[in-house]
Design a protein around this motif. Structure first.
Motif, PDB file in Angstrom:
ATOM      1  N   GLU A   4       5.269  -2.700 -11.614  1.00  0.00           N
ATOM      2  CA  GLU A   4       6.545  -3.420 -11.540  1.00  0.00           C
ATOM      3  C   GLU A   4       6.603  -4.308 -10.297  1.00  0.00           C
ATOM      4  O   GLU A   4       7.104  -5.427 -10.352  1.00  0.00           O
ATOM      5  CB  GLU A   4       7.724  -2.451 -11.561  1.00  0.00           C
ATOM      6  CG  GLU A   4       7.999  -1.873 -12.921  1.00  0.00           C
ATOM      7  CD  GLU A   4       8.352  -2.945 -13.954  1.00  0.00           C
ATOM      8  OE1 GLU A   4       9.130  -3.860 -13.644  1.00  0.00           O
ATOM      9  OE2 GLU A   4       7.829  -2.860 -15.071  1.00  0.00           O
ATOM     10  N   LEU A   5       6.097  -3.788  -9.183  1.00  0.00           N
ATOM     11  CA  LEU A   5       6.073  -4.599  -7.958  1.00  0.00           C
ATOM     12  C   LEU A   5       5.189  -5.831  -8.142  1.00  0.00           C
ATOM     13  O   LEU A   5       5.558  -6.935  -7.726  1.00  0.00           O
ATOM     14  CB  LEU A   5       5.579  -3.769  -6.769  1.00  0.00           C
ATOM     15  CG  LEU A   5       6.540  -2.739  -6.209  1.00  0.00           C
ATOM     16  CD1 LEU A   5       5.866  -1.924  -5.104  1.00  0.00           C
ATOM     17  CD2 LEU A   5       7.797  -3.395  -5.679  1.00  0.00           C
ATOM     18  N   LEU A  12       8.253 -13.988  -8.545  1.00  0.00           N
ATOM     19  CA  LEU A  12       8.764 -14.651  -7.340  1.00  0.00           C
ATOM     20  C   LEU A  12       7.896 -15.832  -6.931  1.00  0.00           C
ATOM     21  O   LEU A  12       8.398 -16.806  -6.367  1.00  0.00           O
ATOM     22  CB  LEU A  12       8.867 -13.652  -6.183  1.00  0.00           C
ATOM     23  CG  LEU A  12       9.935 -12.575  -6.322  1.00  0.00           C
ATOM     24  CD1 LEU A  12       9.776 -11.526  -5.227  1.00  0.00           C
ATOM     25  CD2 LEU A  12      11.322 -13.195  -6.272  1.00  0.00           C
ATOM     26  N   GLU A  13       6.608 -15.749  -7.213  1.00  0.00           N
ATOM     27  CA  GLU A  13       5.721 -16.871  -6.881  1.00  0.00           C
ATOM     28  C   GLU A  13       6.110 -18.136  -7.633  1.00  0.00           C
ATOM     29  O   GLU A  13       5.909 -19.236  -7.147  1.00  0.00           O
ATOM     30  CB  GLU A  13       4.267 -16.506  -7.182  1.00  0.00           C
ATOM     31  CG  GLU A  13       3.644 -15.608  -6.150  1.00  0.00           C
ATOM     32  CD  GLU A  13       2.173 -15.395  -6.402  1.00  0.00           C
ATOM     33  OE1 GLU A  13       1.752 -15.271  -7.570  1.00  0.00           O
ATOM     34  OE2 GLU A  13       1.425 -15.351  -5.410  1.00  0.00           O
ATOM     35  N   ASN A  26       7.383 -10.563   1.031  1.00  0.00           N
ATOM     36  CA  ASN A  26       6.786  -9.858   2.165  1.00  0.00           C
ATOM     37  C   ASN A  26       7.051  -8.354   2.089  1.00  0.00           C
ATOM     38  O   ASN A  26       6.172  -7.547   2.410  1.00  0.00           O
ATOM     39  CB  ASN A  26       7.295 -10.431   3.492  1.00  0.00           C
ATOM     40  CG  ASN A  26       6.702 -11.790   3.790  1.00  0.00           C
ATOM     41  OD1 ASN A  26       5.649 -12.150   3.275  1.00  0.00           O
ATOM     42  ND2 ASN A  26       7.385 -12.554   4.616  1.00  0.00           N
ATOM     43  N   GLN A  27       8.244  -7.976   1.650  1.00  0.00           N
ATOM     44  CA  GLN A  27       8.563  -6.555   1.496  1.00  0.00           C
ATOM     45  C   GLN A  27       7.701  -5.918   0.407  1.00  0.00           C
ATOM     46  O   GLN A  27       7.229  -4.781   0.556  1.00  0.00           O
ATOM     47  CB  GLN A  27      10.049  -6.372   1.177  1.00  0.00           C
ATOM     48  CG  GLN A  27      10.956  -6.688   2.340  1.00  0.00           C
ATOM     49  CD  GLN A  27      12.429  -6.715   1.952  1.00  0.00           C
ATOM     50  OE1 GLN A  27      12.781  -6.747   0.780  1.00  0.00           O
ATOM     51  NE2 GLN A  27      13.297  -6.719   2.957  1.00  0.00           N
ATOM     52  N   ILE A  28       7.497  -6.645  -0.671  1.00  0.00           N
ATOM     53  CA  ILE A  28       6.640  -6.140  -1.753  1.00  0.00           C
ATOM     54  C   ILE A  28       5.214  -5.971  -1.242  1.00  0.00           C
ATOM     55  O   ILE A  28       4.566  -4.948  -1.495  1.00  0.00           O
ATOM     56  CB  ILE A  28       6.695  -7.074  -2.981  1.00  0.00           C
ATOM     57  CG1 ILE A  28       8.068  -6.975  -3.654  1.00  0.00           C
ATOM     58  CG2 ILE A  28       5.577  -6.731  -3.973  1.00  0.00           C
ATOM     59  CD1 ILE A  28       8.295  -7.994  -4.757  1.00  0.00           C
ATOM     60  N   LYS A  29       4.713  -6.962  -0.513  1.00  0.00           N
ATOM     61  CA  LYS A  29       3.361  -6.870   0.027  1.00  0.00           C
ATOM     62  C   LYS A  29       3.216  -5.654   0.934  1.00  0.00           C
ATOM     63  O   LYS A  29       2.225  -4.925   0.856  1.00  0.00           O
ATOM     64  CB  LYS A  29       3.005  -8.136   0.815  1.00  0.00           C
ATOM     65  CG  LYS A  29       2.575  -9.297  -0.027  1.00  0.00           C
ATOM     66  CD  LYS A  29       2.364 -10.493   0.878  1.00  0.00           C
ATOM     67  CE  LYS A  29       1.090 -11.183   0.582  1.00  0.00           C
ATOM     68  NZ  LYS A  29       0.912 -12.393   1.413  1.00  0.00           N
ATOM     69  N   GLU A  30       4.185  -5.437   1.795  1.00  0.00           N
ATOM     70  CA  GLU A  30       4.121  -4.297   2.704  1.00  0.00           C
ATOM     71  C   GLU A  30       4.122  -2.990   1.919  1.00  0.00           C
ATOM     72  O   GLU A  30       3.363  -2.067   2.237  1.00  0.00           O
ATOM     73  CB  GLU A  30       5.288  -4.321   3.696  1.00  0.00           C
ATOM     74  CG  GLU A  30       5.259  -3.186   4.684  1.00  0.00           C
ATOM     75  CD  GLU A  30       3.984  -3.088   5.500  1.00  0.00           C
ATOM     76  OE1 GLU A  30       3.556  -1.954   5.796  1.00  0.00           O
ATOM     77  OE2 GLU A  30       3.388  -4.130   5.835  1.00  0.00           O
ATOM     78  N   GLN A  35       0.938   1.641  -0.185  1.00  0.00           N
ATOM     79  CA  GLN A  35       0.355   2.366  -1.320  1.00  0.00           C
ATOM     80  C   GLN A  35      -1.167   2.371  -1.236  1.00  0.00           C
ATOM     81  O   GLN A  35      -1.803   3.390  -1.508  1.00  0.00           O
ATOM     82  CB  GLN A  35       0.803   1.737  -2.643  1.00  0.00           C
ATOM     83  CG  GLN A  35       2.239   2.010  -2.988  1.00  0.00           C
ATOM     84  CD  GLN A  35       2.482   3.481  -3.252  1.00  0.00           C
ATOM     85  OE1 GLN A  35       1.701   4.148  -3.910  1.00  0.00           O
ATOM     86  NE2 GLN A  35       3.569   3.992  -2.711  1.00  0.00           N
ATOM     87  N   LEU A  36      -1.751   1.253  -0.838  1.00  0.00           N
ATOM     88  CA  LEU A  36      -3.199   1.151  -0.709  1.00  0.00           C
ATOM     89  C   LEU A  36      -3.717   2.129   0.340  1.00  0.00           C
ATOM     90  O   LEU A  36      -4.688   2.859   0.103  1.00  0.00           O
ATOM     91  CB  LEU A  36      -3.588  -0.286  -0.349  1.00  0.00           C
ATOM     92  CG  LEU A  36      -5.064  -0.600  -0.227  1.00  0.00           C
ATOM     93  CD1 LEU A  36      -5.779  -0.374  -1.550  1.00  0.00           C
ATOM     94  CD2 LEU A  36      -5.244  -2.034   0.243  1.00  0.00           C
TER      95      LEU A  36
END
Length: 74
Positions: A4-5, A12-13, A26-30, A35-36
């Motif tokens: 979903e993220l 958003l892109e 940026n929040q999604i990336k973080e 998670q990684l």
């Protein structure tokens, strides 16, 4: 959850990159980076059971797959 993220990030892109959109991206990336890191810790624990050489072998295979995906993206 990660799916979903990733889907939201891709959506958003395609939007105008307003300050709010960039902030959400940026929040999604973080969140994805967190998670990684968590998954890497889990892999380390798996290595304790299956052996680190076997884990390293499997990770090498995963890196090969990443290289293929990377080439497709170009």
């Amino acid at each position: 959850m990660n799916a979903e993220l990733l889907k939201t990030y891709k959506q958003l892109e395609g939007m105008p990159q307003t300050e709010e959109v960039v902030q959400i991206k940026n929040q999604i990336k973080e969140s994805l980076y967190q998670q990684l890191r968590f998954h890497f810790l889990e892999l380390s624990r798996i290595g304790q059971v299956i052996g680190y050489d076997e884990l390293q072998s499997e990770q090498s295979k995963a890196i090969e797959l990443l290289e293929i995906e990377k080439q497709r993206g170009k």
